[in-house]
Design an enzyme around this catalytic site. Structure first.
Site, PDB file in Angstrom:
ATOM      1  N   GLY A   1     -39.489  39.663 -62.296  1.00 47.65           N
ATOM      2  CA  GLY A   1     -39.160  40.132 -63.630  1.00 47.65           C
ATOM      3  C   GLY A   1     -38.039  41.149 -63.639  1.00 47.65           C
ATOM      4  N   MET A   2     -37.939  41.948 -62.570  1.00 44.58           N
ATOM      5  CA  MET A   2     -36.948  43.012 -62.574  1.00 44.58           C
ATOM      6  C   MET A   2     -35.820  42.769 -61.575  1.00 44.58           C
ATOM      7  SD  MET A   2     -37.643  47.065 -62.208  1.00 44.58           S
ATOM      8  CE  MET A   2     -37.854  47.105 -60.467  1.00 44.58           C
ATOM      9  N   GLY A   3     -36.183  42.236 -60.435  1.00 47.52           N
ATOM     10  CA  GLY A   3     -35.165  42.052 -59.405  1.00 47.52           C
ATOM     11  C   GLY A   3     -35.312  40.742 -58.662  1.00 47.52           C
TER      12      GLY A   3
ATOM     13  N   LYS B   1     -33.855  43.625 -52.222  1.00 46.49           N
ATOM     14  CA  LYS B   1     -34.155  43.433 -53.643  1.00 46.49           C
ATOM     15  C   LYS B   1     -33.014  44.030 -54.460  1.00 46.49           C
ATOM     16  CE  LYS B   1     -37.725  43.934 -57.109  1.00 46.49           C
ATOM     17  NZ  LYS B   1     -39.129  44.254 -57.356  1.00 46.49           N
TER      18      LYS B   1
ATOM     19  N   ASP C   1     -49.401  45.389 -60.970  1.00 48.21           N
ATOM     20  CA  ASP C   1     -49.008  43.968 -61.045  1.00 48.21           C
ATOM     21  C   ASP C   1     -49.548  43.201 -59.842  1.00 48.21           C
ATOM     22  OD1 ASP C   1     -47.889  41.737 -62.190  1.00 48.21           O
ATOM     23  OD2 ASP C   1     -45.876  42.095 -61.393  1.00 48.21           O
TER      24      ASP C   1
END
Lengths: 326, 247
Positions: free
Chosen positions: A35-37, A54, A146
């Site tokens: 989702g972010m990286g 990442k 998460d």
């Protein structure tokens, strides 16, 4: 000028791939996208080893996202545990995107591992190891937020690593209670970012199927280690759901971990881990009160060898008694 | 199962992007609006023309008139002011408007005549027609997918041209030549080593020059994308789509 489909795809790739030219890393390939990286495989030219890097996903480099990535690296760097992948380096690419380099783990994700017909005992052992890593993070004031099978890796030597701490949160209550001196660290200021979007009450962070009710409601300030306990319970449910023989005790552990009210859950990941340990050792678990018959059945199951030995001895005695009478 | 990490929720708001021509197209200032409109026109006229040719089976003259007529009417009647980024991407919105416009024109049995009172833009329809003749649309693509594909192709074509201009203006012609030979060439045998030999450079220099050109190219692509999207969310979504990645 006509750009053929091949050229177009090539251009799309070179625009999408990170530019490591100003770093000591050589890009190899994309490993996973979150989702972010996005995580890439790269070679560290100085140390001549493979690393996982990442890189922030979005080309829109905002202060929030930069901070979030740096904070993630700082959080992981503090968590020195065999079950948490170590961070080697953090930096910024020429286009402004933040990256951090970490150990490259060869192996499979927990969902892939489970799909390879892992036995129930194997699954429970790996799950317990994941609980221990999470418990360690909790002991350092960090909640993951998460946890899911896709974020748990099983290394090629069977080691278990909890990944993707991108939405991890410093829990103030836990942080202030950490005996930092015992870990040889100074507590200092938590790596908070006031501007981080997750600090806003009402923001939903995590993965729906593995998210506690309070997390799904965006009750950010209410989240504590029991949110992770819920997610671990959902992971346990994932590991048990296709198993033919699941004991009542295992089901009870799962139900207790995923209780809607956080007061009804295990108070910590280490408590959940302890119950899984007892389940594996055929000891009574805290989540389930067994009746006398179940106690006997469990005792027999645990002492199967001894029971077989006694039975064999008794059979022999009966046999000799019978033959000597004739 | 929902496996994807979500960072959003009821309070998550997506601010508008800076330099968005879509937002500027709503400006009260006529000059700002006009410039914004030119940006939108430049970014969409070619895929729109090809789409009309394919989906509406228009001949080239009819497609030219419909393309000119659509953008002229959109500007005059402020079509783009009603765009709501919460409902669809700008690309989808524009395509829907285009379908509506062509359908109305067909229904009315009108044929927009060039040279009338409709404003005409200088658009290179000859190149668009040549591309259509040389590269037929894949039959597996729906008209909507074809529109998207051609839009991506057009975005990258504009970005390559912008990179060429940038390199010329900043005295980096060699950077662009290397980029053109390595990244735009269909010859799979080109390597850094062969380029170093061809241009009499060190392989490390080829590496550095190419990296710089690609970095600039990336910046240009994203700037162009930012211009023709309305919100950060739409920009990110389109960036994912444009860069061919799935989140």
């Amino acid at each position: 000028m006509w750009l053929s489909d091949n050229k177009l795809n090539h251009l799309r790739t070179i625009v999408g791939d990170p530019d490591f030219s100003s770093t000591k890393y050589t890009f190899i390939k994309e490993l996973a996208r979150g989702g972010m990286g996005t995580v890439y495989l790269a070679e560290d030219r100085e140390l001549n080893r493979l690393v996982a890097i990442k890189v922030l996903n979005t080309p829109e480099v905002t202060y929030d996202l930069r901070n979030r990535m740096i904070r993630e690296a700082q959080i992981i760097a503090r968590l020195e545990h065999p079950g948490i992948v170590p961070v080697h380096d953090v930096g910024t690419l020429p286009d402004g995107r933040v990256f951090y380099a970490m150990k490259f783990v060869r192996g499979s994700r927990l969902d892939e591992y489970a799909a390879q017909h892992a036995s129930l005992r194997d699954r429970l052992r790996k799950f317990q190891a994941a609980c221990d890593a999470v418990a360690f993070a909790h002991a350092h004031g960090v909640i993951h937020r998460d946890l899911k099978p896709q974020n748990i890796m099983i290394g090629s030597f069977g080691e278990v690593l909890v990944l993707d701490w991108g939405v991890a949160k410093i829990c103030d209550r836990l942080w202030s209670a950490v005996p930092w001196h015992r870990f040889g660290q100074s507590g200092g200021k938590p790596p908070h970012s006031k501007e981080a979007p997750d600090t806003i009450e009402g923001t939903v962070i995590g993965t729906r199927d593995y998210m506690s009710p309070e997390q799904a409601l965006g009750e950010i300030s209410q989240l504590d280690e029991r949110a992770d306990v819920y997610s671990l319970g959902a992971v346990l449910h994932f590991l048990l759901k296709d198993q033919p023989k699941v004991s009542k005790a295992a089901k009870a552990i799962c139900l207790k971990a995923t209780a809607s009210a956080k007061e009804d859950r295990y108070s910590s990941a280490s408590e959940l881990s302890a119950d899984i340990g007892r389940l594996l050792d055929a000891e009574p678990v805290s989540a389930y009160h067994e009746n006398a018959l179940e106690k006997v059945s469990r005792w027999i199951s645990k002492n199967r060898f001894l029971v077989l030995l006694v039975l064999a001895y008794l059979l022999m005695r009966i046999f000799f008694a019978f033959t000597s009478r004739r | 199962m929902d496996r994807d990490t979500d960072i959003g929720g009821p309070l998550h708001k997506f601010p508008v992007t800076n330099h968005s021509a879509i937002i500027a197209a709503r400006s009260e200032d006529q000059l700002v609006r006009s410039r914004a409109f030119e940006t939108i026109l430049a970014g969409y006229w070619k895929p729109a023309y090809k789409y009309i040719r394919l989906k509406w089976q228009a001949d080239n003259e009819d497609a030219k008139d419909l393309t000119q007529g659509f953008f002229a009417t959109a500007f005059e009647k402020d079509y783009f002011a009603s765009f709501d980024p919460q409902k669809a991407s700008f690309q989808t919105f524009l395509r829907t408007c285009l379908d509506g416009f062509v359908a109305n024109e067909r229904k009315a049995g009108r044929r927009l005549k060039r040279g009338g009172d409709v404003h005409h833009y200088q658009l290179d329809f000859v190149s668009a027609e040549a591309e259509l003749a040389a590269h037929a649309a894949e039959s597996s693509l729906s008209p909507e997918e074809y529109f998207h594909r051609e839009w991506v192709r057009w975005m990258f074509t504009l970005a390559v041209e912008a990179l060429r201009r940038h390199c010329d203006e900043t005295g980096r012609t060699l950077h662009f030549q290397l980029f053109e030979r390595y990244d735009l060439h269909d010859d799979g045998n080109v390597s850094y080593a062969s380029l170093a030999k061809e241009f009499e450079l060190e392989p490390a220099t080829v590496n550095n020059y190419l990296a710089a050109a690609r970095r600039e190219f990336r910046k240009i692509v994203l700037e162009k994308l930012r211009e023709i999207t309305a919100t950060d969310e739409e920009f990110r979504t389109e960036a994912r789509s444009l860069l061919g990645v799935i989140l």
